[in-house]
Design an enzyme around this catalytic site. Structure first.
Site, PDB file in Angstrom:
ATOM      1  N   GLN A 129      55.819  40.759  36.690  1.00 32.03           N
ATOM      2  CA  GLN A 129      56.332  41.896  37.476  1.00 32.03           C
ATOM      3  C   GLN A 129      56.684  41.384  38.872  1.00 32.03           C
ATOM      4  O   GLN A 129      55.788  41.052  39.649  1.00 32.03           O
ATOM      5  CB  GLN A 129      55.231  42.958  37.552  1.00 32.03           C
ATOM      6  CG  GLN A 129      55.563  44.184  38.344  1.00 32.03           C
ATOM      7  CD  GLN A 129      54.302  45.036  38.568  1.00 32.03           C
ATOM      8  OE1 GLN A 129      53.187  44.591  38.327  1.00 32.03           O
ATOM      9  NE2 GLN A 129      54.493  46.248  39.017  1.00 32.03           N
ATOM     10  N   GLY A 130      57.967  41.306  39.175  1.00 29.20           N
ATOM     11  CA  GLY A 130      58.418  40.773  40.465  1.00 29.20           C
ATOM     12  C   GLY A 130      58.718  41.892  41.439  1.00 29.20           C
ATOM     13  O   GLY A 130      59.894  42.207  41.691  1.00 29.20           O
ATOM     14  N   SER A 132      56.253  42.656  44.597  1.00 24.65           N
ATOM     15  CA  SER A 132      55.775  42.355  45.959  1.00 24.65           C
ATOM     16  C   SER A 132      56.502  41.169  46.568  1.00 24.65           C
ATOM     17  O   SER A 132      56.877  40.218  45.874  1.00 24.65           O
ATOM     18  CB  SER A 132      54.280  42.034  45.932  1.00 24.65           C
ATOM     19  OG  SER A 132      53.576  43.079  45.338  1.00 24.65           O
ATOM     20  N   SER A 164      51.700  37.854  39.060  1.00 26.02           N
ATOM     21  CA  SER A 164      50.757  37.475  37.990  1.00 26.02           C
ATOM     22  C   SER A 164      51.555  37.007  36.774  1.00 26.02           C
ATOM     23  O   SER A 164      52.594  37.597  36.458  1.00 26.02           O
ATOM     24  CB  SER A 164      49.899  38.677  37.584  1.00 26.02           C
ATOM     25  OG  SER A 164      49.256  39.230  38.700  1.00 26.02           O
ATOM     26  N   GLU A 247      51.075  51.601  35.529  1.00 29.14           N
ATOM     27  CA  GLU A 247      50.106  50.558  35.880  1.00 29.14           C
ATOM     28  C   GLU A 247      48.766  51.202  36.249  1.00 29.14           C
ATOM     29  O   GLU A 247      47.710  50.776  35.788  1.00 29.14           O
ATOM     30  CB  GLU A 247      50.663  49.769  37.071  1.00 29.14           C
ATOM     31  CG  GLU A 247      49.893  48.504  37.392  1.00 29.14           C
ATOM     32  CD  GLU A 247      50.615  47.642  38.436  1.00 29.14           C
ATOM     33  OE1 GLU A 247      51.496  48.165  39.154  1.00 29.14           O
ATOM     34  OE2 GLU A 247      50.281  46.457  38.524  1.00 29.14           O
ATOM     35  N   GLU A 380      43.726  52.244  50.169  1.00 29.13           N
ATOM     36  CA  GLU A 380      44.271  53.110  51.242  1.00 29.13           C
ATOM     37  C   GLU A 380      45.527  53.820  50.736  1.00 29.13           C
ATOM     38  O   GLU A 380      45.727  55.017  50.980  1.00 29.13           O
ATOM     39  CB  GLU A 380      44.627  52.270  52.484  1.00 29.13           C
ATOM     40  CG  GLU A 380      43.425  51.725  53.253  1.00 29.13           C
ATOM     41  CD  GLU A 380      42.807  50.498  52.592  1.00 29.13           C
ATOM     42  OE1 GLU A 380      43.419  49.931  51.664  1.00 29.13           O
ATOM     43  OE2 GLU A 380      41.699  50.110  52.998  1.00 29.13           O
TER      44      GLU A 380
HETATM   45  C1  LIG Z   1      45.037  40.204  41.706  1.00 27.58           C
HETATM   46  C2  LIG Z   1      46.402  40.664  42.160  1.00 27.58           C
HETATM   47  C3  LIG Z   1      47.472  40.653  41.280  1.00 27.58           C
HETATM   48  C4  LIG Z   1      48.740  41.072  41.720  1.00 27.58           C
HETATM   49  N1  LIG Z   1      49.780  41.007  40.834  1.00 27.58           N
HETATM   50  C5  LIG Z   1      51.034  41.368  41.239  1.00 27.58           C
HETATM   51  C6  LIG Z   1      52.153  41.240  40.370  1.00 27.58           C
HETATM   52  O1  LIG Z   1      52.015  40.800  39.211  1.00 27.58           O
HETATM   53  N2  LIG Z   1      53.377  41.588  40.808  1.00 27.58           N
HETATM   54  C7  LIG Z   1      53.558  42.084  42.075  1.00 27.58           C
HETATM   55  O2  LIG Z   1      54.691  42.419  42.417  1.00 27.58           O
HETATM   56  N3  LIG Z   1      52.535  42.197  42.958  1.00 27.58           N
HETATM   57  C8  LIG Z   1      51.263  41.840  42.566  1.00 27.58           C
HETATM   58  N4  LIG Z   1      50.208  41.934  43.444  1.00 27.58           N
HETATM   59  C9  LIG Z   1      50.473  42.353  44.826  1.00 27.58           C
HETATM   60  C10 LIG Z   1      49.949  43.731  45.184  1.00 27.58           C
HETATM   61  O3  LIG Z   1      50.715  44.747  44.565  1.00 27.58           O
HETATM   62  C11 LIG Z   1      49.993  43.823  46.729  1.00 27.58           C
HETATM   63  O4  LIG Z   1      49.103  42.847  47.238  1.00 27.58           O
HETATM   64  C12 LIG Z   1      49.583  45.191  47.209  1.00 27.58           C
HETATM   65  O5  LIG Z   1      50.546  46.161  46.890  1.00 27.58           O
HETATM   66  C13 LIG Z   1      49.349  45.210  48.757  1.00 27.58           C
HETATM   67  O6  LIG Z   1      50.431  44.661  49.440  1.00 27.58           O
HETATM   68  P1  LIG Z   1      50.212  43.523  50.555  1.00 27.58           P
HETATM   69  O7  LIG Z   1      49.343  42.455  49.933  1.00 27.58           O
HETATM   70  O8  LIG Z   1      51.545  43.129  51.034  1.00 27.58           O
HETATM   71  O9  LIG Z   1      49.362  44.195  51.700  1.00 27.58           O
HETATM   72  P2  LIG Z   1      49.934  45.111  52.877  1.00 27.58           P
HETATM   73  O10 LIG Z   1      50.846  46.127  52.300  1.00 27.58           O
HETATM   74  O11 LIG Z   1      50.447  44.223  53.950  1.00 27.58           O
HETATM   75  O12 LIG Z   1      48.620  45.838  53.365  1.00 27.58           O
HETATM   76  C14 LIG Z   1      47.682  45.237  54.262  1.00 27.58           C
HETATM   77  C15 LIG Z   1      46.601  46.267  54.572  1.00 27.58           C
HETATM   78  O13 LIG Z   1      47.184  47.403  55.247  1.00 27.58           O
HETATM   79  C16 LIG Z   1      46.875  48.609  54.557  1.00 27.58           C
HETATM   80  N5  LIG Z   1      48.023  49.528  54.627  1.00 27.58           N
HETATM   81  C17 LIG Z   1      49.326  49.223  54.448  1.00 27.58           C
HETATM   82  N6  LIG Z   1      50.089  50.334  54.551  1.00 27.58           N
HETATM   83  C18 LIG Z   1      49.253  51.372  54.793  1.00 27.58           C
HETATM   84  C19 LIG Z   1      49.437  52.780  54.999  1.00 27.58           C
HETATM   85  N7  LIG Z   1      50.648  53.343  54.945  1.00 27.58           N
HETATM   86  N8  LIG Z   1      48.336  53.549  55.207  1.00 27.58           N
HETATM   87  C20 LIG Z   1      47.092  52.978  55.252  1.00 27.58           C
HETATM   88  N9  LIG Z   1      46.853  51.651  55.071  1.00 27.58           N
HETATM   89  C21 LIG Z   1      47.913  50.856  54.848  1.00 27.58           C
HETATM   90  C22 LIG Z   1      46.636  48.163  53.117  1.00 27.58           C
HETATM   91  O14 LIG Z   1      45.831  49.097  52.436  1.00 27.58           O
HETATM   92  C23 LIG Z   1      45.929  46.826  53.309  1.00 27.58           C
HETATM   93  O15 LIG Z   1      44.567  47.017  53.564  1.00 27.58           O
HETATM   94  C24 LIG Z   1      48.925  41.524  43.042  1.00 27.58           C
HETATM   95  C25 LIG Z   1      47.837  41.553  43.935  1.00 27.58           C
HETATM   96  C26 LIG Z   1      46.596  41.113  43.515  1.00 27.58           C
HETATM   97  C27 LIG Z   1      45.441  41.148  44.495  1.00 27.58           C
END
Ligand SMILES: Cc1cc2nc3c(=O)[nH]c(=O)nc-3n(C[C@H](O)[C@H](O)[C@H](O)COP(=O)(O)OP(=O)(O)OC[C@H]3O[C@@H](n4cnc5c(N)ncnc54)[C@H](O)[C@@H]3O)c2cc1C
Length: 397
Positions: A129-130, A132, A164, A247, A380
Site C-alpha cells: 500500500q503506497g 504515506s 509494508s 483497514e 490522535e
Molecule cells: C508498522 C507500520 C506499518 C505501516 N505500513 C504502511 C503501509 O504499508 N503503507 C503506508 O502507506 N503507510 C504505512 N505506515 C505509515 C502510517 O500510515 C503513518 O505512519 C501514519 O499515518 C502516521 O503518519 P506519520 O508517520 O507521517 O506521522 P505524522 O502524521 O507526522 O504525525 C506525527 C504525530 O502528530 C500527530 N498528529 C498529526 N496530525 C494531527 C492532528 N490533526 N491532530 C492531532 N494529532 C496529530 C500524530 O498523531 C503523531 O503523533 C505504517 C506505519 C507503521 C508504524
C-alpha cells in the site's frame, strides 16, 4: 444484535476447524523462527496461502464469481478467529486480501477484477500500500508523488515511505497527485502499479524488532497504463478513504483470539513466577491486572461483532472502525507492558537467546506493539474521527 452463532455459522466454523486440523502445518513457528532468510520464510507462508486458497477458504466473504465463497462478513470474522485459534500461520497476502481486493470489488473495472482478484486470493501476487510519504502521513492528502497523463499512460515520480511488504510485493496500490491546481483532496488518483516496472526502486528500512518489514519506495518516471486507475481520475481520495476504513474495520478482526492466547499464557506463567516472595498469581496487583485484561479482551470481541454487524447492514465500513482501532492498539501496548513487568529480565530476551521465554515472543511483541498506535492511522487521528464523525463535535484542526 444476537451474539450467538446461527446454525449456518456453526456449520461453517466446524467445517473450517476440521479443515485446519487436517491441513494447518505443525511446528511451523519454531521452523520459521530458525530460518534466517526472510525470502525463504515468506515462500513458506505463500505456499500456505495457496493451500488455503485451494481448500476454498481464501476471501470467504468475496463473491463466488471472483473466487470467493460468497459467505457473510460474520463468517469472514469466524475464519480469522479460527485461523488464530488453530495457531495457523498468518496469510502473507493480507494487504491484498483485506484492502485491495475489497476495493477492486467495489470500485474496480471488470477487467481489473479479472486480472487481479484470483491472484490476490492464491497469494501468487502480493500487494503493498503506497500511501504515506515523508511529509504526508496523518495529513495524507498533502502527498506530493505525482502522475502526469501522457496519451494512454501515466508517468509517475515520487517517494513513498513505511511501505509494508514493499520488499516482496508484486503490485502496489498507489495514491498519487494527478491535478496540482485544485484543493488537495480533489486532485488525487488511485493507481495499480506493477512493482517490476522499470523505475521502481525499493529500499528496506530496518525496524527495532530487527525485521525489515517496511520500506521506502521511489518512483522514477514509471509508466503506468491509464486502465490501471481505480475509480475516476482525480477521485482517488474517495477510494483511499474507503481503503483506510477497510483497514481499520477488518485488520483488527480475530486479534482478540491472539490476545486471549497470550493472556492465558501469562496466567500460566504467573503461577510459576515469584513476586515479593510469593507466586505472582497470588499477588493482588497482578490478579487485578489479569482480571482487567480478561474483561477488556472480551469487550474487544463484543465491539468487533457490533462493528461487523453494522458493516453487514450498511454494506460498507464506517467510523466505528476507529473505535476498534484505538481499543486494540492501546490494549495491546498495555498487555505487552504488563508482560514485561511480570516476566522481568527473561521476558526481554529475544529469539535465539539460550534462555528466551517462548522463543523470544514477549520481547518481539513488546517492540512490535509500539507501531500499533501509528499504523493504519494514529490514535490522535482516530480520536479526531470519532469526535467529528461519531459524536458530531466540530473539527479540531
Ligand atoms: C508498522 C507500520 C506499518 C505501516 N505500513 C504502511 C503501509 O504499508 N503503507 C503506508 O502507506 N503507510 C504505512 N505506515 C505509515 C502510517 O500510515 C503513518 O505512519 C501514519 O499515518 C502516521 O503518519 P506519520 O508517520 O507521517 O506521522 P505524522 O502524521 O507526522 O504525525 C506525527 C504525530 O502528530 C500527530 N498528529 C498529526 N496530525 C494531527 C492532528 N490533526 N491532530 C492531532 N494529532 C496529530 C500524530 O498523531 C503523531 O503523533 C505504517 C506505519 C507503521 C508504524
Amino acid at each position: 444484535m444476537d451474539l450467538n452463532l446461527t446454525p449456518q455459522e456453526k456449520q461453517f466454523r466446524d467445517e473450517l476447524r476440521l479443515w485446519l486440523l487436517q491441513n494447518s502445518p505443525r511446528d511451523w513457528h519454531e521452523k520459521l523462527a530458525a530460518e534466517e532468510d526472510q525470502h525463504k520464510r515468506f515462500a513458506f507462508l505463500r505456499a500456505w496461502q495457496k493451500k488455503v486458497y485451494e481448500g476454498g477458504w481464501a476471501g470467504v466473504s468475496w463473491p463466488r464469481p471472483y473466487g470467493g465463497r460468497g459467505a457473510t462478513l460474520i463468517e469472514q470474522v469466524i475464519f480469522t478467529e479460527e485461523m488464530t485459534r488453530a495457531a495457523a500461520p498468518a496469510l502473507p497476502g493480507i494487504l491484498g486480501l483485506a484492502l485491495v481486493g475489497p476495493i477492486l470489488i467495489t470500485f474496480g473495472t471488470e477487467a481489473q477484477k479479472q486480472r487481479h482478484l484470483a491472484n490476490i486470493l492464491s497469494g501468487d501476487e502480493i500487494w503493498c500500500q503506497g500511501f504515506s510519504e515523508p511529509n504526508a502521513g496523518s495529513d495524507l492528502a498533502a502527498l506530493r508523488s505525482e502522475a502526469v497523463l501522457e496519451g494512454d499512460q501515466f508517468r509517475v515520480n515520487g517517494h513513498k515511505i513505511w511501505t509494508s511488504f514493499g520488499w516482496i510485493a508484486d503490485w502496489c496500490a498507489l495514491l498519487v497527485r494527478t491535478n496540482p491546481d485544485v484543493p488537495k483532496h480533489k486532485g488525487l488518483t488511485f493507481l495499480l502499479v506493477d512493482m517490476r516496472s522499470p523505475g521502481v526502486e525499493v529500499r528496506p528500512l530496518r525496524q527495532m524488532t530487527g525485521e525489515s518489514e517496511f520500506n521506502e519506495v521511489f518512483f522514477h518516471d514509471v509508466a503506468v497504463p491509464l486502465e490501471n486507475a481505480v475509480g475516476k481520475r482525480n477521485d482517488g481520495w474517495n477510494v483511499a478513504i474507503s481503503t483506510l476504513m477497510h483497514e481499520r474495520a477488518m485488520l483488527g478482526a480475530g486479534l482478540q483470539i491472539g490476545f486471549r492466547r497470550q493472556f492465558d499464557r501469562l496466567v500460566e506463567l504467573s503461577q510459576g513466577l515469584c513476586t515479593n516472595g510469593r507466586p505472582a498469581a497470588s499477588d493482588p496487583q497482578v490478579r487485578q491486572k489479569l482480571a482487567q485484561f480478561h474483561a477488556e479482551i472480551e469487550i474487544m470481541r463484543l465491539n468487533q461483532m457490533r462493528a461487523i454487524s453494522r458493516i453487514a447492514h450498511r454494506g460498507a465500513p464506517g467510523a466505528e472502525g476507529s473505535i476498534q482501532k484505538i481499543f486494540w492498539s492501546e490494549l495491546n501496548q498495555r498487555l505487552q507492558q504488563f508482560a514485561m513487568e511480570l516476566l522481568g529480565p527473561r521476558g526481554q530476551l529475544t529469539r535465539g537467546s539460550p534462555h528466551a521465554l517462548d522463543e523470544g515472543e514477549w520481547a518481539y511483541s513488546w517492540l512490535r506493539a509500539r507501531g500499533n498506535t501509528i499504523e493504519a492511522g494514529t490514535s490522535e487521528i482516530q480520536r479526531n474521527i470519532i469526535g467529528h464523525f461519531v459524536l458530531g463535535l466540530p473539527k479540531s484542526y
